[in-house]
Write a protein that holds these residues in place. Structure first.
Motif, PDB file in Angstrom:
ATOM      1  N   LEU A  24      48.055  72.968  29.668  1.00 44.98           N
ATOM      2  CA  LEU A  24      46.843  73.760  29.454  1.00 44.98           C
ATOM      3  C   LEU A  24      47.091  75.225  29.775  1.00 44.98           C
ATOM      4  O   LEU A  24      47.653  75.553  30.823  1.00 44.98           O
ATOM      5  N   LEU A  25      46.656  76.087  28.864  1.00 44.92           N
ATOM      6  CA  LEU A  25      46.611  77.526  29.110  1.00 44.92           C
ATOM      7  C   LEU A  25      45.165  77.849  29.439  1.00 44.92           C
ATOM      8  O   LEU A  25      44.254  77.506  28.677  1.00 44.92           O
ATOM      9  N   LEU A  26      44.941  78.469  30.596  1.00 44.12           N
ATOM     10  CA  LEU A  26      43.597  78.806  31.051  1.00 44.12           C
ATOM     11  C   LEU A  26      43.436  80.314  31.129  1.00 44.12           C
ATOM     12  O   LEU A  26      44.143  80.977  31.889  1.00 44.12           O
ATOM     13  N   PHE A  27      42.519  80.866  30.341  1.00 45.81           N
ATOM     14  CA  PHE A  27      42.131  82.267  30.467  1.00 45.81           C
ATOM     15  C   PHE A  27      40.887  82.276  31.346  1.00 45.81           C
ATOM     16  O   PHE A  27      39.916  81.575  31.060  1.00 45.81           O
ATOM     17  N   VAL A  28      40.893  83.065  32.416  1.00 48.67           N
ATOM     18  CA  VAL A  28      39.832  83.031  33.416  1.00 48.67           C
ATOM     19  C   VAL A  28      39.126  84.383  33.490  1.00 48.67           C
ATOM     20  O   VAL A  28      39.763  85.408  33.746  1.00 48.67           O
ATOM     21  N   GLY A  29      37.801  84.361  33.271  1.00 47.04           N
ATOM     22  CA  GLY A  29      36.978  85.555  33.407  1.00 47.04           C
ATOM     23  C   GLY A  29      35.996  85.366  34.546  1.00 47.04           C
ATOM     24  O   GLY A  29      35.269  84.366  34.593  1.00 47.04           O
ATOM     25  N   ILE A  30      35.975  86.314  35.458  1.00 49.19           N
ATOM     26  CA  ILE A  30      35.128  86.207  36.644  1.00 49.19           C
ATOM     27  C   ILE A  30      34.014  87.244  36.564  1.00 49.19           C
ATOM     28  O   ILE A  30      34.273  88.418  36.320  1.00 49.19           O
ATOM     29  N   ALA A  31      32.787  86.775  36.780  1.00 46.30           N
ATOM     30  CA  ALA A  31      31.607  87.620  36.638  1.00 46.30           C
ATOM     31  C   ALA A  31      30.958  87.893  37.988  1.00 46.30           C
ATOM     32  O   ALA A  31      31.228  87.207  38.976  1.00 46.30           O
ATOM     33  N   GLN A  32      30.083  88.899  37.994  1.00 43.95           N
ATOM     34  CA  GLN A  32      29.293  89.171  39.188  1.00 43.95           C
ATOM     35  C   GLN A  32      28.499  87.916  39.527  1.00 43.95           C
ATOM     36  O   GLN A  32      28.013  87.222  38.639  1.00 43.95           O
ATOM     37  N   GLY A  33      28.379  87.613  40.787  1.00 43.73           N
ATOM     38  CA  GLY A  33      27.631  86.440  41.216  1.00 43.73           C
ATOM     39  C   GLY A  33      28.484  85.194  41.356  1.00 43.73           C
ATOM     40  O   GLY A  33      28.028  84.189  41.900  1.00 43.73           O
ATOM     41  N   ASP A  34      29.706  85.223  40.847  1.00 41.20           N
ATOM     42  CA  ASP A  34      30.594  84.076  41.049  1.00 41.20           C
ATOM     43  C   ASP A  34      30.982  84.016  42.521  1.00 41.20           C
ATOM     44  O   ASP A  34      31.034  85.035  43.208  1.00 41.20           O
ATOM     45  N   SER A  35      31.260  82.806  42.984  1.00 35.92           N
ATOM     46  CA  SER A  35      31.531  82.600  44.404  1.00 35.92           C
ATOM     47  C   SER A  35      32.634  81.563  44.583  1.00 35.92           C
ATOM     48  O   SER A  35      33.128  80.990  43.615  1.00 35.92           O
TER      49      SER A  35
END
Length: 150
Positions: free
Chosen positions: A27-38
């Motif tokens: 698996l190739l995982l592209f990860v985007g992290i947003a405000q409010g993530d914890s």
């Protein structure tokens, strides 16, 4: 947090023409992290990724997860996944987490995946956070899913 998950035959990351990481089937995982993530968001998505059944069983049905299939993981940070694309012709990056916060959560995501897969021998490789990377992949299927934290 968004994870664009792609089943691949192979994938690699290069920076400045130099190889950084590569995997075979997995698996190739592209990860985007947003405000409010914890940290809770990270834990939930890592658990989903590890158990997500996208590999074919003996009957050709998607019933196997990466552990069952003996695959590998390649994780790449991609802040553009957190963009607001609902209108206009230019993405808005306001929803993306600040880089210093995103890096902490990205590292925590890598750790959560590694911990969950440690006993199985499934390797977890990664790109370099906030680097200008060239990613090559052979999408198997193609099989691509967008996992979201909300």
């Amino acid at each position: 947090m968004r994870v664009l998950l792609q089943r691949v035959s192979a994938a690699s990351v290069h920076i400045g023409g130099q190889p950084v990481s590569e995997i075979g089937p997995g698996l190739l995982l592209f990860v985007g992290i947003a405000q409010g993530d914890s940290m809770d968001t990270v834990a939930r998505l890592a658990e989903r990724v590890v158990g997500y059944r996208v590999f074919a069983d003996s009957e050709g049905k998607m019933n196997l997860d990466v552990r069952d299939a003996g695959g590998e993981l390649l994780v790449v940070s991609q802040f553009t996944l957190a963009a607001d694309t609902r209108r206009g012709r230019r993405p808005g990056f306001g929803p993306a987490a600040a880089p210093e916060n995103a890096k902490v959560l990205y590292q925590a995501f890598l750790s959560a995946l590694t911990s969950a897969l440690d006993e199985t021998g499934v390797p977890v490789r990664s790109g370099v956070f906030a680097a200008d990377m060239q990613v090559q992949l052979i999408n198997d299927g193609p099989v691509t899913f967008l996992l979201e934290s909300t």
